[in-house]
Write a protein that holds these residues in place. Structure first.
Motif, PDB file in Angstrom:
ATOM      1  N   VAL A 183      20.755 -43.593 -79.939  1.00  0.00           N
ATOM      2  CA  VAL A 183      21.778 -44.226 -80.283  1.00  0.00           C
ATOM      3  C   VAL A 183      22.698 -43.189 -80.537  1.00  0.00           C
ATOM      4  O   VAL A 183      22.974 -41.883 -80.377  1.00  0.00           O
ATOM      5  N   ALA A 184      24.109 -43.655 -80.432  1.00  0.00           N
ATOM      6  CA  ALA A 184      25.480 -42.796 -80.339  1.00  0.00           C
ATOM      7  C   ALA A 184      25.809 -41.287 -81.307  1.00  0.00           C
ATOM      8  O   ALA A 184      26.060 -40.188 -81.082  1.00  0.00           O
ATOM      9  N   TRP A 185      24.636 -41.883 -82.039  1.00  0.00           N
ATOM     10  CA  TRP A 185      24.998 -40.394 -83.946  1.00  0.00           C
ATOM     11  C   TRP A 185      24.477 -40.245 -83.281  1.00  0.00           C
ATOM     12  O   TRP A 185      23.415 -38.709 -84.457  1.00  0.00           O
ATOM     13  N   SER A 186      23.475 -39.323 -82.616  1.00  0.00           N
ATOM     14  CA  SER A 186      22.317 -38.942 -82.009  1.00  0.00           C
ATOM     15  C   SER A 186      22.784 -36.943 -82.154  1.00  0.00           C
ATOM     16  O   SER A 186      24.558 -36.870 -82.003  1.00  0.00           O
ATOM     17  N   VAL A 187      22.163 -36.617 -82.731  1.00  0.00           N
ATOM     18  CA  VAL A 187      22.165 -34.845 -82.702  1.00  0.00           C
ATOM     19  C   VAL A 187      22.827 -34.501 -81.715  1.00  0.00           C
ATOM     20  O   VAL A 187      23.496 -32.631 -81.910  1.00  0.00           O
ATOM     21  N   LYS A 188      22.048 -34.591 -80.720  1.00  0.00           N
ATOM     22  CA  LYS A 188      22.712 -33.611 -79.113  1.00  0.00           C
ATOM     23  C   LYS A 188      23.411 -34.246 -78.571  1.00  0.00           C
ATOM     24  O   LYS A 188      24.087 -33.729 -77.739  1.00  0.00           O
ATOM     25  N   GLY A 189      24.310 -35.723 -79.002  1.00  0.00           N
ATOM     26  CA  GLY A 189      25.529 -36.325 -78.483  1.00  0.00           C
ATOM     27  C   GLY A 189      25.120 -37.293 -77.652  1.00  0.00           C
ATOM     28  O   GLY A 189      24.163 -36.907 -76.814  1.00  0.00           O
ATOM     29  N   ARG A 190      26.459 -37.991 -77.596  1.00  0.00           N
ATOM     30  CA  ARG A 190      26.196 -38.925 -77.038  1.00  0.00           C
ATOM     31  C   ARG A 190      25.614 -38.921 -75.338  1.00  0.00           C
ATOM     32  O   ARG A 190      24.761 -39.532 -74.851  1.00  0.00           O
ATOM     33  N   GLU A 191      27.261 -38.097 -75.268  1.00  0.00           N
ATOM     34  CA  GLU A 191      26.374 -37.744 -73.301  1.00  0.00           C
ATOM     35  C   GLU A 191      25.524 -36.998 -73.509  1.00  0.00           C
ATOM     36  O   GLU A 191      24.757 -37.133 -71.941  1.00  0.00           O
ATOM     37  N   HIS A 192      24.798 -36.192 -73.767  1.00  0.00           N
ATOM     38  CA  HIS A 192      23.738 -35.716 -73.325  1.00  0.00           C
ATOM     39  C   HIS A 192      22.234 -36.806 -73.489  1.00  0.00           C
ATOM     40  O   HIS A 192      21.588 -37.302 -72.531  1.00  0.00           O
ATOM     41  N   LEU A 193      22.686 -38.013 -74.334  1.00  0.00           N
ATOM     42  CA  LEU A 193      21.581 -39.265 -74.356  1.00  0.00           C
ATOM     43  C   LEU A 193      21.597 -39.771 -72.693  1.00  0.00           C
ATOM     44  O   LEU A 193      20.990 -40.655 -72.329  1.00  0.00           O
ATOM     45  N   GLU A 194      23.084 -40.584 -72.949  1.00  0.00           N
ATOM     46  CA  GLU A 194      23.837 -40.882 -71.727  1.00  0.00           C
ATOM     47  C   GLU A 194      23.456 -40.471 -70.248  1.00  0.00           C
ATOM     48  O   GLU A 194      22.872 -41.216 -69.084  1.00  0.00           O
ATOM     49  N   SER A 195      22.774 -39.044 -70.534  1.00  0.00           N
ATOM     50  CA  SER A 195      22.236 -38.509 -68.592  1.00  0.00           C
ATOM     51  C   SER A 195      21.253 -39.565 -68.462  1.00  0.00           C
ATOM     52  O   SER A 195      20.289 -38.929 -67.239  1.00  0.00           O
ATOM     53  N   TYR A 196      20.614 -39.842 -70.069  1.00  0.00           N
ATOM     54  CA  TYR A 196      18.952 -40.579 -69.394  1.00  0.00           C
ATOM     55  C   TYR A 196      18.759 -41.328 -68.938  1.00  0.00           C
ATOM     56  O   TYR A 196      18.342 -42.295 -68.601  1.00  0.00           O
ATOM     57  N   LYS A 197      20.335 -42.131 -68.490  1.00  0.00           N
ATOM     58  CA  LYS A 197      20.243 -43.709 -68.480  1.00  0.00           C
ATOM     59  C   LYS A 197      19.743 -44.357 -69.249  1.00  0.00           C
ATOM     60  O   LYS A 197      18.921 -45.181 -68.395  1.00  0.00           O
ATOM     61  N   PRO A 198      19.822 -44.426 -70.575  1.00  0.00           N
ATOM     62  CA  PRO A 198      19.356 -45.778 -71.429  1.00  0.00           C
ATOM     63  C   PRO A 198      20.038 -46.954 -70.966  1.00  0.00           C
ATOM     64  O   PRO A 198      21.136 -46.653 -70.207  1.00  0.00           O
ATOM     65  N   ASP A 199      19.566 -48.575 -71.054  1.00  0.00           N
ATOM     66  CA  ASP A 199      20.451 -49.459 -71.149  1.00  0.00           C
ATOM     67  C   ASP A 199      21.399 -49.685 -71.671  1.00  0.00           C
ATOM     68  O   ASP A 199      21.452 -50.436 -71.299  1.00  0.00           O
ATOM     69  N   VAL A 200      20.990 -49.361 -72.691  1.00  0.00           N
ATOM     70  CA  VAL A 200      22.303 -50.082 -73.736  1.00  0.00           C
ATOM     71  C   VAL A 200      22.603 -48.632 -74.479  1.00  0.00           C
ATOM     72  O   VAL A 200      21.546 -48.106 -75.418  1.00  0.00           O
ATOM     73  N   MET A 201      24.150 -47.697 -74.358  1.00  0.00           N
ATOM     74  CA  MET A 201      23.433 -47.502 -75.715  1.00  0.00           C
ATOM     75  C   MET A 201      24.501 -47.853 -77.382  1.00  0.00           C
ATOM     76  O   MET A 201      25.043 -48.363 -76.577  1.00  0.00           O
ATOM     77  N   LEU A 202      24.230 -47.529 -78.535  1.00  0.00           N
ATOM     78  CA  LEU A 202      24.374 -48.082 -79.286  1.00  0.00           C
ATOM     79  C   LEU A 202      25.816 -47.155 -80.072  1.00  0.00           C
ATOM     80  O   LEU A 202      24.946 -46.276 -81.113  1.00  0.00           O
ATOM     81  N   ASP A 203      26.807 -47.708 -80.573  1.00  0.00           N
ATOM     82  CA  ASP A 203      27.631 -47.233 -81.439  1.00  0.00           C
ATOM     83  C   ASP A 203      27.317 -47.104 -83.053  1.00  0.00           C
ATOM     84  O   ASP A 203      27.491 -46.107 -83.612  1.00  0.00           O
ATOM     85  N   HIS A 204      27.009 -48.062 -83.395  1.00  0.00           N
ATOM     86  CA  HIS A 204      26.025 -48.145 -84.732  1.00  0.00           C
ATOM     87  C   HIS A 204      25.056 -48.932 -84.427  1.00  0.00           C
ATOM     88  O   HIS A 204      24.829 -49.886 -83.903  1.00  0.00           O
ATOM     89  N   MET A 205      24.262 -49.238 -84.974  1.00  0.00           N
ATOM     90  CA  MET A 205      22.777 -49.991 -85.441  1.00  0.00           C
ATOM     91  C   MET A 205      23.086 -51.102 -85.237  1.00  0.00           C
ATOM     92  O   MET A 205      22.431 -51.890 -84.414  1.00  0.00           O
TER      93      MET A 205
END
Length: 221
Positions: A183-205
């Motif tokens: 989820v792009a609203w992660s307090v750790k930031g979108r880029e941090h989460l993207e670095s773990y290569k989820p199948d999809v990033m959600l901008d909104h639920m």
């Protein structure tokens, strides 16, 4: 060929319910009690994700119980005042529920606090299974809590998506064999989460509906 997704596992804090201000305030209160003047918001954001025991053990193994007690007392007292809803979450859950998806919460919180948050925001009806810190020996990213949730829903990893806001959720999903959604609203930031290569990033639920191929009728501001 991957089997059709019919199961969704959700992290709770920072994913379904906005507890970030509550968690940060609870950590800051605890740090100020034991380490006056040493910690600010940016420092304690790194504490979000693992169980309290892991975070406090790294700081001082001899004070884990005291710090946990201080944290939980403050957190409990301020819970209903500081917890908020994320836009579009409940509407998305309603549509998923109507479409027959099996859903569970997989959290590193204690059950009592997890249920308190779900009830406050009237989401408990969507989740027949809640796997909390009390229910497992190993926590995310270990597959144990996800596997327990899948068993409780009578489902399997290849039919499931793990949705979460931290690397523990994404890695937990990968270790279990589910698909993963960050989820792009992660307090750790979108880029941090993207670095773990989820199948999809959600901008909104509601983006989860698009990912699953369900008609998205949720209005976004």
């Amino acid at each position: 060929m991957m089997k059709k997704i019919d199961t969704l596992l959700f992290d709770l804090d920072g994913t379904l319910i906005n507890t970030i201000d509550l968690i940060v305030a609870s950590f800051l209160h605890t740090m100020e009690t034991y380490y006056p003047g040493e910690y600010c918001r940016e420092d304690v954001i790194h504490f979000i994700g693992p169980p309290l025991s892991e975070t406090f053990t790294k700081l001082d193994p001899s004070k884990v119980e005291d710090m946990t007690r201080t944290y939980r007392a403050f957190n409990h007292e301020k819970h209903d005042e500081l917890v908020e809803e994320y836009e579009g979450v409940r509407e998305t859950l309603e549509i998923l529920h109507e479409n027959g998806f099996k859903m569970a919460v997989v959290t590193t919180k204690r059950r009592e606090t997890a249920v308190k948050g779900l009830k406050l925001l009237e989401m408990e009806k969507f989740f027949p299974v809640v796997v909390s810190l009390d229910d497992v020996t190993n926590y995310k990213p270990d597959p144990e809590p996800l596997e327990k949730a899948l068993n409780g829903l009578n489902s399997s990893a290849e039919k499931a998506v793990m949705v979460g806001d931290s690397e523990h959720d994404i890695l937990g999903g990968k270790n279990t064999g589910t698909q993963t959604a960050g989820v792009a609203w992660s307090v750790k930031g979108r880029e941090h989460l993207e670095s773990y290569k989820p199948d999809v990033m959600l901008d909104h639920m509601p983006d989860l509906l698009d990912f699953l191929g369900i008609k998205n009728s949720v209005k976004q501001n």
